[in-house]
Design an enzyme around this catalytic site. Structure first.
Site, PDB file in Angstrom:
ATOM      1  N   HIS A   1       1.725   6.885  -0.664  1.00 28.90           N
ATOM      2  CA  HIS A   1       0.806   6.081   0.146  1.00 28.90           C
ATOM      3  C   HIS A   1      -0.512   5.949  -0.615  1.00 28.90           C
ATOM      4  O   HIS A   1      -1.282   6.897  -0.698  1.00 28.90           O
ATOM      5  CB  HIS A   1       0.572   6.772   1.496  1.00 28.90           C
ATOM      6  CG  HIS A   1      -0.128   5.917   2.494  1.00 28.90           C
ATOM      7  ND1 HIS A   1      -1.478   5.629   2.413  1.00 28.90           N
ATOM      8  CD2 HIS A   1       0.339   5.274   3.584  1.00 28.90           C
ATOM      9  CE1 HIS A   1      -1.812   4.863   3.426  1.00 28.90           C
ATOM     10  NE2 HIS A   1      -0.733   4.631   4.155  1.00 28.90           N
TER      11      HIS A   1
ATOM     12  N   HIS B   1       0.805  -1.231   0.000  1.00 27.87           N
ATOM     13  CA  HIS B   1       0.000   0.000   0.000  1.00 27.87           C
ATOM     14  C   HIS B   1       0.836   1.278   0.000  1.00 27.87           C
ATOM     15  O   HIS B   1       0.316   2.350  -0.259  1.00 27.87           O
ATOM     16  CB  HIS B   1      -0.962   0.007   1.186  1.00 27.87           C
ATOM     17  CG  HIS B   1      -0.311   0.356   2.479  1.00 27.87           C
ATOM     18  ND1 HIS B   1       0.478  -0.542   3.173  1.00 27.87           N
ATOM     19  CD2 HIS B   1      -0.302   1.507   3.193  1.00 27.87           C
ATOM     20  CE1 HIS B   1       0.936   0.051   4.270  1.00 27.87           C
ATOM     21  NE2 HIS B   1       0.486   1.289   4.304  1.00 27.87           N
TER      22      HIS B   1
END
Length: 164
Positions: free
Chosen positions: A85, A70
């Protein structure tokens, strides 16, 4: 001449890591990012209909690669750390919808694919697909500018960082 952290006077160009809409980091629907607790930067609200490859926004080394896929942190040769992110609370997906295309410690070039994300598969499971791009270690003697907002393609130059 003053070279600062980057060892050069030329500004460092930072690319959009995904196709979508670039906005100031204050528009991220998460206070940790919006209030710059992790650092300053910008955000890409990804285009869910586009191919969801996440590319490196800068040349550097993969300094932090989260096993869930992620998020990834890149450290430039000059020491700037750039965190990408993907989405908000995506760590909770435990890797579902993510495919890692790089490795911890790998040398990467700006525009090189780092991750693949199935945005349509994960969008219902997270609060937002907003993707912050954060300069986690900017110093007082450095400045950065968000030079482009609105629609972008992955790889478009959107910001610069420079030593004062």
């Amino acid at each position: 001449m003053v070279f600062g952290l980057f060892g050069r006077k030329q500004p460092l160009k930072v690319l959009a890591p995904m196709t979508g809409e670039v906005k100031p980091i204050g528009e991220v629907p998460d206070p940790v990012f919006a209030e710059k607790m992790m650092g300053d930067g910008f955000c890409v609200f990804p285009d869910v209909t586009s191919a969801a490859r996440v590319i490196s926004p800068v040349d550097g080394e993969v300094a932090n690669l989260f096993p869930t896929g992620h998020a990834v942190g890149i450290r430039t040769a000059g020491g700037l750390e750039v965190l990408v992110h993907v989405g908000i609370d995506t760590v909770k997906l435990q890797g579902k919808g993510f495919r890692i295309l790089t490795a911890q410690g790998a040398k990467v070039t700006a525009g090189q694919p780092l991750l693949e994300v199935d945005l349509t598969a994960i969008q219902g499971d997270v609060p937002s697909l907003a993707t912050p791009v954060v300069f986690t270690n900017l110093e007082e003697k450095q400045t950065w500018n968000l030079e482009r907002q609105g629609p972008v393609e992955a790889g478009d130059a959107v910001a610069t960082v420079q030593a004062r």
